[in-house]
Write a protein that holds these residues in place. Structure first.
Motif, PDB file in Angstrom:
ATOM      1  N   UNK A 262       0.866  -1.186   0.000  1.00  0.00           N
ATOM      2  CA  UNK A 262       0.000   0.000   0.000  1.00  0.00           C
ATOM      3  C   UNK A 262       0.900   1.233   0.000  1.00  0.00           C
ATOM      4  N   UNK A 263       0.637   2.184  -0.859  1.00  0.00           N
ATOM      5  CA  UNK A 263       1.462   3.395  -0.946  1.00  0.00           C
ATOM      6  C   UNK A 263       0.565   4.628  -0.932  1.00  0.00           C
ATOM      7  N   UNK A 264       0.915   5.600  -0.107  1.00  0.00           N
ATOM      8  CA  UNK A 264       0.218   6.891  -0.134  1.00  0.00           C
ATOM      9  C   UNK A 264       1.203   7.987   0.267  1.00  0.00           C
ATOM     10  N   UNK A 265       0.910   9.201  -0.143  1.00  0.00           N
ATOM     11  CA  UNK A 265       1.793  10.309   0.210  1.00  0.00           C
ATOM     12  C   UNK A 265       0.988  11.443   0.824  1.00  0.00           C
ATOM     13  N   UNK A 266       1.650  12.181   1.700  1.00  0.00           N
ATOM     14  CA  UNK A 266       1.076  13.366   2.324  1.00  0.00           C
ATOM     15  C   UNK A 266       2.002  14.547   2.064  1.00  0.00           C
ATOM     16  N   UNK A 267       1.490  15.756   2.241  1.00  0.00           N
ATOM     17  CA  UNK A 267       2.225  16.959   1.841  1.00  0.00           C
ATOM     18  C   UNK A 267       3.489  17.170   2.654  1.00  0.00           C
TER      19      UNK A 267
END
Length: 509
Positions: free
Chosen positions: A456-461
């Motif tokens: 699972x991959x996600x990015x935040x600012x």
């Protein structure tokens, strides 16, 4: 309740004053547009302010502003300085105060009552408002007829004094947060992302806007209905509007029970039919007593629909973002009202008053079909209390600023091949969860060389936003993640990695 009385008396006086200042359908309808349009301008900012700052202070600023504007409006009218455009401008200014107040006042309600009592509290609030709606227009009409519109505007100004005093002495508990306050622009974007990633919120907002667009017709055009179809004056207008409020107030005592038995979705569809019947009667039956009865039906449809929609939006929004979600809901609702007020007024000018009312009735009937696509939430409300266990901030191997980023988060799972399909379906909920709580992008990948290996991959600012994400988790979020972890093989939890973007002018060790 007193401030509700004052606000509704002011609205009655402003609408009737416009009939004497200008008298055309479009200018009269623009009075309601001027009241509602500020919601479009300020609502999202007001929601962010209510989530980021002390809601007591936000409410106090709004009340003081409306007191000052109401006083100025009364003085200008008394001195004979008011013009149609000045009336619209000051009505717009009052609407700005109402826009600032709305999200904060609705969020405070959720602070004061436990979750299981929230539907009853919203209904009780509607009873209080619609008691004022049933009585205030008649009082406003009498005030305008006997003492002039300036007296009604002055009563509105005085009505704010009690709430101002309460807010000055209220000592609201301060919520502690070990992180810096989020910037307003970022907070607004986060709130919008939360709304767009929550399907029940999308459905509630769309149904609310559609209902509001059609429902504004009888309110915006009622001064003309009273004057041209009923052949009356300000007292008739007040009585007709009082009939609307009386129907709403009476329905408040059984709407909550109906909502529990029928569910919000079916109830709102049935109430749309009732509201459309009201518009049909107003257009075709020019008898005052029948019009009062029809408007009572409209009041039932109005209160029942907006109360059900309000309950839905409050019970599906997390505490940390609730004012922003309500402001988004409120903004779209009042955009629809402002557009509806303008459209029905223009249609009445171009065709006839009866045609405008019939067209609005047809539009209201059409809203019932939206329920087949955009379902309102049913069943038990999600548990939106803060998560029982909060994710700890990860250890770091080198120093960096909290505002650096973006940050890429990788979560590695081991999943049996036979569980792959169920795991992937569960991960869809996780994706919405991540984006609701602050992720900009999210995706899940399966290793082509190892079918049991998923990432699972996600990015935040920024790193600070990642830390905020942990503090936003709710008990419902925990349950979603627990269902996903159920498919993970092995005794160790899924492997979690954090990568922060590096730039050429930054050290890497």
């Amino acid at each position: 309740m007193l401030s509700n009385f004052g606000w509704l008396i002011q609205g009655t006086a402003a609408a009737w004053l416009m009939t004497s200042l200008a008298g055309t359908a479009d200018m009269v309808a623009l009075v309601q547009t001027a009241e509602q349009l500020p919601i479009v301008v300020l609502s999202l900012l007001a929601g962010a302010a209510a989530d980021l700052w002390d809601r007591r202070v936000v409410l106090l600023i709004a009340q003081l502003w409306m007191f000052a504007v109401s006083t100025l409006l009364s003085l200008m009218t008394f001195m004979g300085l008011i013009t149609p455009w000045a009336l619209l401008g000051l009505t717009f200014a009052l609407g700005l105060g109402a826009a600032l107040q709305g999200p904060a006042s609705q969020s405070v309600m959720r602070e004061l009552v436990p979750p299981e009592d929230l539907p009853a509290a919203v209904t009780l609030s509607s009873i209080a408002y619609n008691f004022a709606r049933s009585a205030a227009p008649g009082i406003g009409g009498i005030l305008v007829a006997t003492a002039g519109a300036q007296a009604a505007f002055l009563v509105n100004a005085v009505s704010y004094i009690g709430l101002i005093a309460v807010l000055l002495f209220w000592r609201r508990p301060k919520l502690k947060d070990d992180l810096p306050r989020e910037h307003v622009a970022s907070a607004i974007i986060t709130g919008l992302r939360y709304a767009l990633e929550t399907r029940p919120i999308q459905s509630t907002v769309i149904r609310s806007a559609a209902f509001a667009f059609a429902a504004t017709a009888p309110i915006a055009l009622l001064p003309l209905v009273a004057r041209d179809l009923a052949g009356g004056g300000p007292v008739t207008y007040g009585l007709l509007l009082g009939g609307f409020g009386a129907g709403a107030m009476g329905s408040a005592f059984f709407i909550h029970t109906l909502r529990q038995k029928l569910g919000a979705d079916l109830l709102v569809r049935c109430l749309a039919v009732i509201f459309a019947l009201q518009l049909l009667i107003l257009a075709l039956v020019p008898y005052k007593i029948v019009m009062v009865f029809a408007l009572a039906l409209g009041g039932i449809g109005w209160l029942g629909s907006f109360t059900s929609l309000n309950i839905s939006i409050q019970t599906i929004s997390a505490f940390w973002v609730q004012a922003r979600i309500f402001s988004f809901y409120q903004m779209t609702q009042f955009v629809a009202m402002a557009l509806g007020s303008w459209l029905w007024g223009e249609l009445a000018v171009v065709t006839s008053l009866q045609t405008a009312l019939l067209a609005a009735g047809g539009c209201m009937l059409a809203t019932g079909f939206l329920g087949f696509v955009f379902h309102l939430p049913t069943g038990p409300a999600p548990d939106l209390r803060p998560a029982a266990t909060r994710r700890q901030d990860p250890a770091t191997a080198f120093a960096f600023r909290q505002d650096e980023g973006p940050v890429l988060v990788l979560v590695e799972y081991r999943v049996s091949v036979q569980d792959a399909r169920a795991f992937a379906r569960s991960m869809e909920e996780v994706g919405h969860l991540r984006k609701r709580n602050g992720a900009r992008h999210w995706q899940v990948f399966q290793d082509v060389a190892d079918a049991e290996h998923w990432i699972e991959a996600f990015d935040v600012r920024s790193w600070l936003d990642y830390r905020r994400q942990a503090r936003r988790a709710t008990a419902a979020d925990e349950a979603i993640e627990a269902r996903v972890r159920h498919y993970h093989k092995g005794d160790e939890p899924p492997l979690l990695r954090h990568l922060i973007a590096r730039h050429f002018d930054q050290p890497t060790t």
